[in-house]
Design a protein around this motif. Sequence first.
Motif, PDB file in Angstrom:
ATOM      1  N   GLU A 227       1.275  -1.691  -0.061  1.00 59.23           N
ATOM      2  CA  GLU A 227       0.130  -0.061  -0.171  1.00 59.23           C
ATOM      3  C   GLU A 227       0.851   1.510  -0.203  1.00 59.23           C
ATOM      4  OE1 GLU A 227      -3.632   1.781   2.428  1.00 59.23           O
ATOM      5  OE2 GLU A 227      -2.770   0.007   3.132  1.00 59.23           O
ATOM      6  N   GLU A 228       0.441   2.328  -0.464  1.00 56.90           N
ATOM      7  CA  GLU A 228       0.940   3.533  -0.584  1.00 56.90           C
ATOM      8  C   GLU A 228       0.393   4.553  -0.573  1.00 56.90           C
ATOM      9  OE1 GLU A 228       3.770   4.371  -3.914  1.00 56.90           O
ATOM     10  OE2 GLU A 228       1.783   3.771  -5.457  1.00 56.90           O
ATOM     11  N   ARG A 229       0.696   5.646   0.534  1.00 56.99           N
ATOM     12  CA  ARG A 229       0.259   6.987   0.026  1.00 56.99           C
ATOM     13  C   ARG A 229       1.149   8.496   0.100  1.00 56.99           C
ATOM     14  NH1 ARG A 229      -3.248   7.349   5.601  1.00 56.99           N
ATOM     15  NH2 ARG A 229      -4.274   5.957   5.679  1.00 56.99           N
ATOM     16  N   ARG A 230       0.825   8.908  -1.350  1.00 56.99           N
ATOM     17  CA  ARG A 230       1.830   9.823  -1.930  1.00 56.99           C
ATOM     18  C   ARG A 230       0.172  11.179  -2.112  1.00 56.99           C
ATOM     19  NH1 ARG A 230       2.645   7.404  -7.865  1.00 56.99           N
ATOM     20  NH2 ARG A 230       0.518   6.893  -7.555  1.00 56.99           N
ATOM     21  N   GLY A 231       1.203  12.160  -2.048  1.00 58.52           N
ATOM     22  CA  GLY A 231       1.465  13.785  -1.929  1.00 58.52           C
ATOM     23  C   GLY A 231       1.600  14.219  -3.299  1.00 58.52           C
ATOM     24  N   ARG A 232       1.849  15.055  -2.893  1.00 55.44           N
ATOM     25  CA  ARG A 232       2.324  16.113  -4.573  1.00 55.44           C
ATOM     26  C   ARG A 232       4.097  15.701  -4.485  1.00 55.44           C
ATOM     27  NH1 ARG A 232      -0.951  19.977  -1.542  1.00 55.44           N
ATOM     28  NH2 ARG A 232       0.714  21.034  -1.167  1.00 55.44           N
ATOM     29  N   ARG A 233       4.807  16.273  -5.939  1.00 55.84           N
ATOM     30  CA  ARG A 233       5.959  15.735  -5.931  1.00 55.84           C
ATOM     31  C   ARG A 233       6.809  16.947  -5.019  1.00 55.84           C
ATOM     32  NH1 ARG A 233       6.998  14.598 -11.891  1.00 55.84           N
ATOM     33  NH2 ARG A 233       5.189  14.490 -12.482  1.00 55.84           N
ATOM     34  N   LYS A 234       7.764  16.318  -4.450  1.00 55.76           N
ATOM     35  CA  LYS A 234       8.669  16.463  -3.591  1.00 55.76           C
ATOM     36  C   LYS A 234       7.868  16.805  -1.882  1.00 55.76           C
ATOM     37  CE  LYS A 234      11.323  18.051  -6.697  1.00 55.76           C
ATOM     38  NZ  LYS A 234      12.581  18.329  -7.288  1.00 55.76           N
ATOM     39  N   GLU A 235       7.385  15.594  -1.571  1.00 52.47           N
ATOM     40  CA  GLU A 235       6.379  15.038  -0.459  1.00 52.47           C
ATOM     41  C   GLU A 235       7.181  13.860   0.009  1.00 52.47           C
ATOM     42  OE1 GLU A 235       2.956  18.402  -0.035  1.00 52.47           O
ATOM     43  OE2 GLU A 235       2.345  16.383  -0.563  1.00 52.47           O
ATOM     44  N   PRO A 236       6.457  13.980   1.106  1.00 57.67           N
ATOM     45  CA  PRO A 236       7.510  11.907   1.368  1.00 57.67           C
ATOM     46  C   PRO A 236       5.992  11.953   1.164  1.00 57.67           C
ATOM     47  CG  PRO A 236       6.535  13.747   3.624  1.00 57.67           C
ATOM     48  CD  PRO A 236       6.582  15.047   2.407  1.00 57.67           C
ATOM     49  N   TYR A 237       6.728  10.088   0.995  1.00 51.04           N
ATOM     50  CA  TYR A 237       5.425   9.351   0.655  1.00 51.04           C
ATOM     51  C   TYR A 237       5.812   8.118   2.025  1.00 51.04           C
ATOM     52  CZ  TYR A 237       8.304   6.205  -2.328  1.00 51.04           C
ATOM     53  OH  TYR A 237       9.162   6.402  -3.241  1.00 51.04           O
ATOM     54  N   ALA A 238       4.352   7.047   2.120  1.00 53.09           N
ATOM     55  CA  ALA A 238       4.637   6.111   2.774  1.00 53.09           C
ATOM     56  C   ALA A 238       4.492   5.588   2.536  1.00 53.09           C
ATOM     57  CB  ALA A 238       3.738   6.797   3.731  1.00 53.09           C
ATOM     58  N   ILE A 239       4.538   4.219   2.396  1.00 55.99           N
ATOM     59  CA  ILE A 239       4.818   2.762   1.567  1.00 55.99           C
ATOM     60  C   ILE A 239       4.362   1.578   3.258  1.00 55.99           C
ATOM     61  CG2 ILE A 239       6.267   2.909  -0.435  1.00 55.99           C
ATOM     62  CD1 ILE A 239       8.481   1.042   0.240  1.00 55.99           C
ATOM     63  N   ARG A 240       3.694   0.912   2.966  1.00 53.85           N
ATOM     64  CA  ARG A 240       3.110  -0.353   3.640  1.00 53.85           C
ATOM     65  C   ARG A 240       4.153  -1.084   2.639  1.00 53.85           C
ATOM     66  NH1 ARG A 240      -0.376  -4.340   4.496  1.00 53.85           N
ATOM     67  NH2 ARG A 240      -1.473  -3.343   3.368  1.00 53.85           N
ATOM     68  N   SER A 241       5.400  -1.924   4.043  1.00 56.92           N
ATOM     69  CA  SER A 241       5.547  -3.159   3.473  1.00 56.92           C
ATOM     70  C   SER A 241       5.163  -4.416   3.677  1.00 56.92           C
ATOM     71  CB  SER A 241       6.928  -2.945   3.087  1.00 56.92           C
ATOM     72  OG  SER A 241       7.668  -3.432   4.595  1.00 56.92           O
ATOM     73  N   ILE A 242       5.461  -5.652   3.975  1.00 54.54           N
ATOM     74  CA  ILE A 242       5.626  -6.677   5.177  1.00 54.54           C
ATOM     75  C   ILE A 242       6.223  -6.808   6.339  1.00 54.54           C
ATOM     76  CG2 ILE A 242       5.348  -8.399   3.207  1.00 54.54           C
ATOM     77  CD1 ILE A 242       8.012  -9.553   3.828  1.00 54.54           C
ATOM     78  N   LEU A 243       7.186  -5.484   6.107  1.00 57.10           N
ATOM     79  CA  LEU A 243       7.572  -5.421   7.431  1.00 57.10           C
ATOM     80  C   LEU A 243       6.393  -4.505   8.162  1.00 57.10           C
ATOM     81  CD1 LEU A 243      11.370  -6.106   7.734  1.00 57.10           C
ATOM     82  CD2 LEU A 243       9.551  -7.506   8.558  1.00 57.10           C
ATOM     83  N   GLY A 244       5.112  -3.465   7.871  1.00 61.57           N
ATOM     84  CA  GLY A 244       5.187  -2.594   8.134  1.00 61.57           C
ATOM     85  C   GLY A 244       5.287  -1.118   7.250  1.00 61.57           C
ATOM     86  N   TRP A 245       4.855   0.051   7.600  1.00 57.03           N
ATOM     87  CA  TRP A 245       5.103   1.659   7.544  1.00 57.03           C
ATOM     88  C   TRP A 245       6.043   2.168   7.518  1.00 57.03           C
ATOM     89  CZ3 TRP A 245       1.493   3.243   4.376  1.00 57.03           C
ATOM     90  CH2 TRP A 245       0.106   2.741   4.318  1.00 57.03           C
ATOM     91  N   THR A 246       6.891   2.504   6.127  1.00 56.12           N
ATOM     92  CA  THR A 246       7.899   2.980   6.042  1.00 56.12           C
ATOM     93  C   THR A 246       7.682   4.461   5.670  1.00 56.12           C
ATOM     94  OG1 THR A 246       9.149   1.209   5.814  1.00 56.12           O
ATOM     95  CG2 THR A 246      10.520   3.328   4.867  1.00 56.12           C
ATOM     96  N   LEU A 247       8.687   5.654   5.919  1.00 56.67           N
ATOM     97  CA  LEU A 247       8.281   7.061   4.801  1.00 56.67           C
ATOM     98  C   LEU A 247       9.331   6.833   4.511  1.00 56.67           C
ATOM     99  CD1 LEU A 247       7.257   9.093   8.332  1.00 56.67           C
ATOM    100  CD2 LEU A 247       5.799   9.045   6.358  1.00 56.67           C
ATOM    101  N   ILE A 248       9.451   7.927   3.401  1.00 55.42           N
ATOM    102  CA  ILE A 248      10.341   7.721   2.338  1.00 55.42           C
ATOM    103  C   ILE A 248      10.353   9.621   1.895  1.00 55.42           C
ATOM    104  CG2 ILE A 248      11.446   7.609  -0.008  1.00 55.42           C
ATOM    105  CD1 ILE A 248      10.123   4.693   0.576  1.00 55.42           C
ATOM    106  N   GLY A 249      11.445  10.394   2.127  1.00 54.04           N
ATOM    107  CA  GLY A 249      11.379  11.521   1.632  1.00 54.04           C
ATOM    108  C   GLY A 249      11.520  12.372   1.793  1.00 54.04           C
ATOM    109  N   PRO A 250      11.483  14.150   2.530  1.00 50.16           N
ATOM    110  CA  PRO A 250      12.240  14.926   2.901  1.00 50.16           C
ATOM    111  C   PRO A 250      10.742  14.732   3.764  1.00 50.16           C
ATOM    112  CG  PRO A 250      10.973  15.643   1.008  1.00 50.16           C
ATOM    113  CD  PRO A 250      11.683  14.418   0.772  1.00 50.16           C
TER     114      PRO A 250
END
Length: 173
Positions: free
Chosen positions: A100-123
Amino acid sequence: MLGVQGISKKYHLTTINKESSEKFGLEVNLTVSDIKGNESVYLPKVWTVDKLPISEGNIPNDRDISKWSHLQGINFPMIEGKQIMLLIGVDVPEVFWVLEERRGRRKEPYAIRSILGWTLIGPMKANEGQSSFHTHYVKYEDTLLERQVERFWENDMGDLMIDIQERESIEDC
């Protein structure tokens, strides 16, 4: 901290701050699970280190996350002691499967849910023009194989290596 036993290893850790610093640790095999214990992943050849060179500023807090509407409703567990204690590399690709993923606009952080849980990526710092970045690189050279090959040539092939002359191969004739 985990009380695991392993094989003593020497490796080199390179970060943006320091090139190729020699480290000593243990090579262990681990199985890690998500917080609920529903999923687990086997991690072969994990190297221990006293402390990962990751600054506390890289760990988002509730205040950082609340600035981004697309991240609302995600339960990000807060890291006790603000210390990252495990880095998982791309040699275990199933950890990075995006369920699963949650994206905002360009240059914003996004979150992904992997088999180990949620991870934040980006500034994570909203509306703050940061001019710094961090990167980490680990390099391991197993010189044991190199030493074994050298011993093979010295011990088993030593007499043959004394008088070598360049000659054309059968294919060249």
